[in-house]
Design a protein around this motif. Structure first.
Motif, PDB file in Angstrom:
ATOM      1  N   SER A 179       0.805  -0.968  -0.063  1.00 47.91           N
ATOM      2  CA  SER A 179      -0.026   0.457  -0.151  1.00 47.91           C
ATOM      3  C   SER A 179       0.375   1.406   0.309  1.00 47.91           C
ATOM      4  O   SER A 179       0.490   2.324  -0.660  1.00 47.91           O
ATOM      5  N   GLN A 180       2.267   0.919   0.606  1.00 47.32           N
ATOM      6  CA  GLN A 180       2.376   2.353   0.545  1.00 47.32           C
ATOM      7  C   GLN A 180       3.490   2.714  -0.247  1.00 47.32           C
ATOM      8  O   GLN A 180       3.249   3.549  -1.292  1.00 47.32           O
ATOM      9  N   ILE A 181       4.075   1.369  -1.293  1.00 43.18           N
ATOM     10  CA  ILE A 181       4.542   1.854  -2.649  1.00 43.18           C
ATOM     11  C   ILE A 181       3.124   2.337  -3.346  1.00 43.18           C
ATOM     12  O   ILE A 181       3.983   3.696  -4.411  1.00 43.18           O
ATOM     13  N   LYS A 182       2.535   1.766  -3.476  1.00 40.94           N
ATOM     14  CA  LYS A 182       1.744   2.017  -4.454  1.00 40.94           C
ATOM     15  C   LYS A 182       0.661   3.610  -4.493  1.00 40.94           C
ATOM     16  O   LYS A 182       0.464   4.629  -5.136  1.00 40.94           O
ATOM     17  N   ALA A 183       0.874   4.224  -3.093  1.00 38.79           N
ATOM     18  CA  ALA A 183       0.378   5.143  -2.637  1.00 38.79           C
ATOM     19  C   ALA A 183       1.815   6.671  -3.330  1.00 38.79           C
ATOM     20  O   ALA A 183       1.393   7.350  -4.053  1.00 38.79           O
ATOM     21  N   LEU A 184       2.939   5.637  -2.982  1.00 41.90           N
ATOM     22  CA  LEU A 184       4.154   6.459  -3.772  1.00 41.90           C
ATOM     23  C   LEU A 184       3.953   6.870  -5.680  1.00 41.90           C
ATOM     24  O   LEU A 184       4.031   7.925  -5.488  1.00 41.90           O
ATOM     25  N   CYS A 185       2.868   5.757  -6.115  1.00 42.84           N
ATOM     26  CA  CYS A 185       2.979   5.729  -7.076  1.00 42.84           C
ATOM     27  C   CYS A 185       1.843   7.002  -7.761  1.00 42.84           C
ATOM     28  O   CYS A 185       1.748   7.193  -8.929  1.00 42.84           O
ATOM     29  N   GLU A 186       1.039   7.028  -6.606  1.00 48.40           N
ATOM     30  CA  GLU A 186      -0.244   7.579  -7.135  1.00 48.40           C
ATOM     31  C   GLU A 186      -0.314   9.259  -6.924  1.00 48.40           C
ATOM     32  O   GLU A 186      -1.177  10.488  -7.274  1.00 48.40           O
ATOM     33  N   GLN A 187       1.073   9.406  -6.265  1.00 52.34           N
ATOM     34  CA  GLN A 187       0.870  11.222  -5.434  1.00 52.34           C
ATOM     35  C   GLN A 187       1.599  11.553  -6.672  1.00 52.34           C
ATOM     36  O   GLN A 187       2.283  11.392  -7.428  1.00 52.34           O
ATOM     37  N   PRO A 188       0.309  12.716  -7.610  1.00 51.71           N
ATOM     38  CA  PRO A 188       0.825  14.009  -8.259  1.00 51.71           C
ATOM     39  C   PRO A 188       1.529  14.749  -8.080  1.00 51.71           C
ATOM     40  O   PRO A 188       2.143  15.267  -7.383  1.00 51.71           O
ATOM     41  N   GLY A 189       2.487  14.477  -9.589  1.00 48.68           N
ATOM     42  CA  GLY A 189       3.728  15.524  -9.523  1.00 48.68           C
ATOM     43  C   GLY A 189       4.844  14.616  -8.365  1.00 48.68           C
ATOM     44  O   GLY A 189       6.438  15.440  -8.175  1.00 48.68           O
ATOM     45  N   GLY A 190       4.774  13.426  -7.428  1.00 47.40           N
ATOM     46  CA  GLY A 190       6.038  12.852  -7.135  1.00 47.40           C
ATOM     47  C   GLY A 190       7.471  12.798  -7.886  1.00 47.40           C
ATOM     48  O   GLY A 190       7.239  12.657  -9.235  1.00 47.40           O
ATOM     49  N   SER A 191       8.289  12.291  -7.427  1.00 50.01           N
ATOM     50  CA  SER A 191       9.271  12.204  -7.896  1.00 50.01           C
ATOM     51  C   SER A 191       9.943  10.874  -8.579  1.00 50.01           C
ATOM     52  O   SER A 191       8.222  10.010  -8.174  1.00 50.01           O
ATOM     53  N   GLN A 192      10.368  10.564  -9.514  1.00 43.13           N
ATOM     54  CA  GLN A 192      10.042   9.468 -10.126  1.00 43.13           C
ATOM     55  C   GLN A 192      11.478   8.831  -9.986  1.00 43.13           C
ATOM     56  O   GLN A 192      11.685   7.473 -10.212  1.00 43.13           O
ATOM     57  N   ALA A 193      12.397   9.601  -8.836  1.00 45.15           N
ATOM     58  CA  ALA A 193      13.281   8.355  -8.866  1.00 45.15           C
ATOM     59  C   ALA A 193      13.242   7.425  -7.840  1.00 45.15           C
ATOM     60  O   ALA A 193      12.452   7.426  -7.311  1.00 45.15           O
ATOM     61  N   PRO A 194      14.046   6.378  -8.056  1.00 48.33           N
ATOM     62  CA  PRO A 194      13.908   5.063  -7.582  1.00 48.33           C
ATOM     63  C   PRO A 194      14.156   5.417  -6.094  1.00 48.33           C
ATOM     64  O   PRO A 194      15.151   5.982  -5.283  1.00 48.33           O
ATOM     65  N   LEU A 195      13.392   4.570  -6.084  1.00 50.47           N
ATOM     66  CA  LEU A 195      14.113   4.074  -4.366  1.00 50.47           C
ATOM     67  C   LEU A 195      14.773   2.942  -3.521  1.00 50.47           C
ATOM     68  O   LEU A 195      14.233   1.867  -3.995  1.00 50.47           O
TER      69      LEU A 195
END
Length: 199
Positions: free
Chosen positions: A165-181
């Motif tokens: 759920s945390q990974i999915k939330a990261l992917c749904e952030q508008p304008g979020g960074s695309q850099a890998p974690l």
């Protein structure tokens, strides 16, 4: 939930993962994020952790990295094996260089029922990942030729619910960074999540 209840129209669950084998993790992530606009990816550098990989009935010292992201409700997994130990990944790489579609994964609530249903319908266990106590954490099953991919089943436990759920939330952030974690393994990721909640 008993086995009879679990084996219904959605005994696998309603979500799935598409998994790909890659030769170069950084190159693959760059393609997915820059060209396909999928990301960010969360990378587990040594994904096996303290678990044991069993390949065709034999323990194998497999070391592999994986990266997870989402497209809607579908999880994308990239797998890069870091050594040449026998595995379903090295076998899959024989198909050729570049990215190779490898398996579909499902997260049933009752993995035992799902396993029995699959093996009674022409799927055969090829590999598994087991906890230090010997409990099966992941099954990989060869499929009938018409499917063309392996099937992976993994029990949906609370830890997975949290980090998926945390990974999915990261992917749904508008304008979020695309850099890998990047993290050592899923336990490192979960510990960072817990620390961020406390801090």
């Amino acid at each position: 939930m008993d086995a009879q209840q679990a084996v219904g129209p959605f005994y696998f669950g309603r979500r799935l993962q598409l998994a790909f084998l890659v030769d170069d993790m950084d190159e693959a992530i760059e393609l997915w994020t820059d060209k396909l606009k999928v990301g960010p990816f969360v990378v587990f550098e040594h994904a096996l952790g303290d678990r044991q990989f069993v390949h065709r009935g034999q323990a194998s010292p497999v070391d592999f990295s994986l990266a997870l992201s989402y497209v809607g409700e579908t999880q994308i997994e990239l797998i890069c094996q870091n050594n040449d130990a026998p595995s379903i990944y090295t076998e899959g790489r024989k198909a050729g260089p570049g990215g190779v579609a490898h398996h579909l994964a499902f997260w049933p609530d009752d993995m035992g029922a799902a396993y029995r249903e699959l093996t009674s319908n022409g799927f055969e266990e090829v590999a598994s990942i087991r906890s230090p106590a010997g409990e099966v954490d992941v099954y990989y099953l060869g499929s009938p030729p018409s499917l063309g991919l392996m099937v992976e089943i993994v029990p949906m436990n609370e830890a997975r619910r949290v980090y998926f759920s945390q990974i999915k939330a990261l992917c749904e952030q508008p304008g979020g960074s695309q850099a890998p974690l990047r993290f050592r393994d899923k336990y490192h990721f979960l510990s960072v999540l817990e620390a961020s909640k406390r801090g």
